[in-house]
Structures are given as structure tokens and as C-alpha cells.
Write a protein that holds these residues in place. Structure first.
Motif, short mmCIF file in Angstrom:
data_model
loop_
_atom_site.label_atom_id
_atom_site.label_comp_id
_atom_site.label_asym_id
_atom_site.label_seq_id
_atom_site.Cartn_x
_atom_site.Cartn_y
_atom_site.Cartn_z
N LEU A 3 2.34 9.86 -6.37
CA LEU A 3 2.03 9.25 -5.90
C LEU A 3 3.15 7.34 -5.74
N PRO A 4 4.46 8.06 -6.16
CA PRO A 4 4.90 6.68 -6.35
C PRO A 4 5.41 7.11 -4.73
N GLU A 5 6.08 8.74 -3.93
CA GLU A 5 6.56 9.15 -2.64
C GLU A 5 5.46 8.09 -2.13
N LEU A 6 3.91 8.79 -2.33
CA LEU A 6 2.92 8.05 -1.14
C LEU A 6 2.67 6.53 -0.92
N LYS A 7 2.61 6.14 -2.37
CA LYS A 7 3.15 4.08 -1.82
C LYS A 7 4.55 4.06 -1.00
N GLN A 8 5.44 4.75 -1.57
CA GLN A 8 7.09 4.23 -0.51
C GLN A 8 6.55 4.08 0.93
N LYS A 9 5.45 5.93 1.21
CA LYS A 9 5.66 5.80 2.33
C LYS A 9 4.34 4.89 3.13
N ILE A 10 3.29 4.45 2.27
CA ILE A 10 2.84 3.40 3.40
C ILE A 10 2.97 2.42 2.97
N GLN A 11 3.44 2.09 2.02
CA GLN A 11 4.39 0.34 2.09
C GLN A 11 5.53 0.56 3.28
N MET A 12 6.07 1.80 3.40
CA MET A 12 6.69 1.70 5.15
C MET A 12 5.65 1.63 6.63
N GLN A 13 4.98 2.36 6.43
CA GLN A 13 4.18 2.59 7.49
C GLN A 13 3.38 0.45 8.08
N ILE A 14 3.53 -0.05 6.55
CA ILE A 14 2.51 -1.15 6.85
C ILE A 14 3.69 -2.01 7.49
N GLU A 15 4.91 -2.08 7.16
CA GLU A 15 6.26 -3.17 7.30
C GLU A 15 6.09 -2.79 8.81
N ASN A 16 5.96 -1.76 9.10
CA ASN A 16 5.93 -1.12 10.84
C ASN A 16 4.39 -1.82 11.59
N ALA A 17 3.77 -1.41 10.57
CA ALA A 17 2.01 -2.27 11.11
C ALA A 17 2.17 -2.62 12.34
N ASP A 18 1.14 -2.67 13.51
CA ASP A 18 0.33 -3.95 14.12
C ASP A 18 -0.62 -5.04 13.05
N GLU A 19 -1.03 -6.00 14.45
CA GLU A 19 -2.08 -6.21 13.06
C GLU A 19 -3.45 -5.80 13.76
N ARG A 20 -3.62 -5.32 14.20
CA ARG A 20 -5.08 -4.19 14.36
C ARG A 20 -5.11 -3.17 13.20
N LEU A 21 -3.92 -2.25 12.81
CA LEU A 21 -3.35 -1.46 11.79
C LEU A 21 -3.66 -2.07 11.20
N LEU A 22 -3.13 -3.80 10.63
CA LEU A 22 -2.94 -3.92 9.22
C LEU A 22 -4.24 -4.19 9.02
N ARG A 23 -5.27 -4.89 9.83
CA ARG A 23 -6.95 -5.35 9.64
C ARG A 23 -8.19 -4.19 9.38
N ILE A 24 -7.73 -3.34 9.91
CA ILE A 24 -8.25 -1.78 9.39
C ILE A 24 -7.60 -1.38 8.25
N VAL A 25 -6.22 -1.79 8.12
CA VAL A 25 -6.00 -1.16 6.15
C VAL A 25 -7.20 -2.24 5.39
N SER A 26 -6.69 -3.85 6.01
CA SER A 26 -7.26 -4.22 5.09
C SER A 26 -8.71 -3.92 5.00
N SER A 27 -9.58 -3.91 5.39
CA SER A 27 -11.51 -3.36 5.89
C SER A 27 -11.10 -2.36 4.99
N VAL A 28 -9.70 -1.67 4.78
CA VAL A 28 -10.40 -0.22 3.97
C VAL A 28 -10.33 -0.81 2.47
N PHE A 29 -9.19 -1.87 1.93
CA PHE A 29 -9.78 -2.23 0.83
C PHE A 29 -10.42 -2.53 -0.15
N ASP A 30 -10.58 -4.06 1.28
CA ASP A 30 -12.29 -4.49 0.86
C ASP A 30 -13.32 -4.31 0.13
N ASN A 31 -13.34 -2.63 1.08
CA ASN A 31 -14.53 -2.15 0.99
C ASN A 31 -14.70 -1.09 -0.48
N TYR A 32 -13.51 -0.57 -0.72
CA TYR A 32 -12.66 0.36 -1.62
C TYR A 32 -13.30 -0.70 -3.22
#
Length: 83
Positions: A3-32
Motif C-alpha cells: 500500500l505505501p508503495e502504491l500510494k507513492q506511485k500514484i502520487q508521482m503519477q498525479i503530479e505529472n498528469a495532464d488535465e484530462r487524466l486528472l479529471r478522469i481520476v477525480s471522476s473515479v474518486f467521486d464515483n467510488y
């Protein structure tokens, strides 16, 4: 990967993400967070965030001794028949 490694990996990916990906991720969290995961004793649906809130309320009740023992509940239930 734990879990710690997965969180760190996702944080790094989010920091480098473009707006489109961030909107997708946000939508996934909202649905969850709005997904129905349980029901209360009255049959009302609970989302995961509502469920977690109910769990926290229950833990607070235990912490501050706002509980009824099984023995006291049984005695109280005997009076329900007469009401």
C-alpha cells in the motif's frame, strides 16, 4: 507492491498528469465515494463516506460509554411487548 508503495506511485503519477487524466481520476474518486456499500437498520442506503462516518460515530459511542449492555437490552426488550 504494498500500500505505501502504491500510494507513492500514484502520487508521482498525479503530479505529472495532464488535465484530462486528472479529471478522469477525480471522476473515479467521486464515483467510488458515492457508491452504495451498505444500508442502515432502517433500510436507507449508505455511501462509503457515510458508512465510514457511521463507523466513527459507533467508535465514539464506545469510547464515551454510550452503549447498552446485552443484559440491559434484553430487560428493555421485555417491556416492548407491553407497549
Amino acid at each position: 507492491m504494498g500500500l505505501p508503495e502504491l500510494k507513492q506511485k500514484i502520487q508521482m503519477q498525479i503530479e505529472n498528469a495532464d488535465e484530462r487524466l486528472l479529471r478522469i481520476v477525480s471522476s473515479v474518486f467521486d464515483n467510488y465515494l458515492n457508491e452504495i456499500v451498505s444500508y442502515d437498520v432502517k433500510g436507507n442506503s449508505l455511501t462509503i463516506s457515510e458508512y465510514h462516518n457511521k463507523v466513527e460515530e459507533g467508535l465514539e459511542d464506545i469510547k464515551y460509554n454510550r452503549v447498552v449492555s446485552q443484559e440491559n437490552l434484553i430487560e428493555e426488550m421485555k417491556t416492548w411487548k407491553n407497549e
